[in-house]
Design an enzyme around this catalytic site. Sequence first.
Site: not given
Length: 295
Positions: A44, A50
């Site tokens: 996360g 990402h």
Amino acid sequence: MSLLLTDSSHATGVNLARAKSELRSALTEARAGGCSIGLVPTMGSLHDGHLSLLRAARAECEVVVMSLFVNPTQFGPGEDLDRYPRDEERDLALAAEAGVDLVYAPPVEEVYSEGFATHVEVEGLTEVLCGDPARRGPGHFRGVTTVVAKLFNTVQPDVAYFGQKDAQQVAVLRRMVRDLDFPVRIESLPIVREPDGLAMSSRNAYLAAGDRERATALSRALRAAARSAREESLAAGVEAGRRELEAAEIDTEYFESRDAESLEPVTELESRPVLIAVAAEIGGARLIDNVLIWP
Ligand code: PAF
């Protein structure tokens, strides 16, 4: 590909599975239909690094699964597990925007049930650089390989995407996949950097302004090292990089040149890619960065 989930109703519209059983049943049809499945494992706190993995997965696979799990077993005692940045709502919104089909965000007990006692450990590669017993120790990588092996078993992806910023993690996971015959291809994507060169990392959020500025010395040092390794010699490159860091008064855990696959120390550029890697604690944040030099 539309996935079937009984409780897919997160406000962002992204399918969200908390349990392995939900994840598996959501993927059954896709798998039976021969769809390719791409997995992007994350803890996360998503950043552009990402997002580049999600974009690659979206472009190459019919179904994209992102895992969102701050894995406690890869944090050592006294490390930043408790303060690791968490913002699930934001991460789910970004995943939805990136076209992720399914987010797997299990609670800790779903991954590590009571009495959990099995670990996956890659020897050798995990005992150097970040895994050196005098530094973080191999326990960090044991946590990574165990959770990633579990994700591979649960999701059964065709391709899994990782960032080259964690170069040692990539080398360790490639070894695990080869040794344990996981039918998955590991894709490693280039480091994504801030405009001033700092490698993107969820841990950059810990940096106060002055430390943030000092941290740019890491990428400067790697650039200087790569330049002088190509123009002069690898040893001169490593020296140039170390000088750059000394000038910025940064105490490194390591600044080393290694074979990119075996992680054995190397002192000359020969026929194989070489990794120059650095780790340093700056303002309470442990940062890593690296550059790959192709012969
Ligand atoms: O690179 C990371 O964020 C983590 O190490 C990973 C691969 C998601 C395993 O927890």
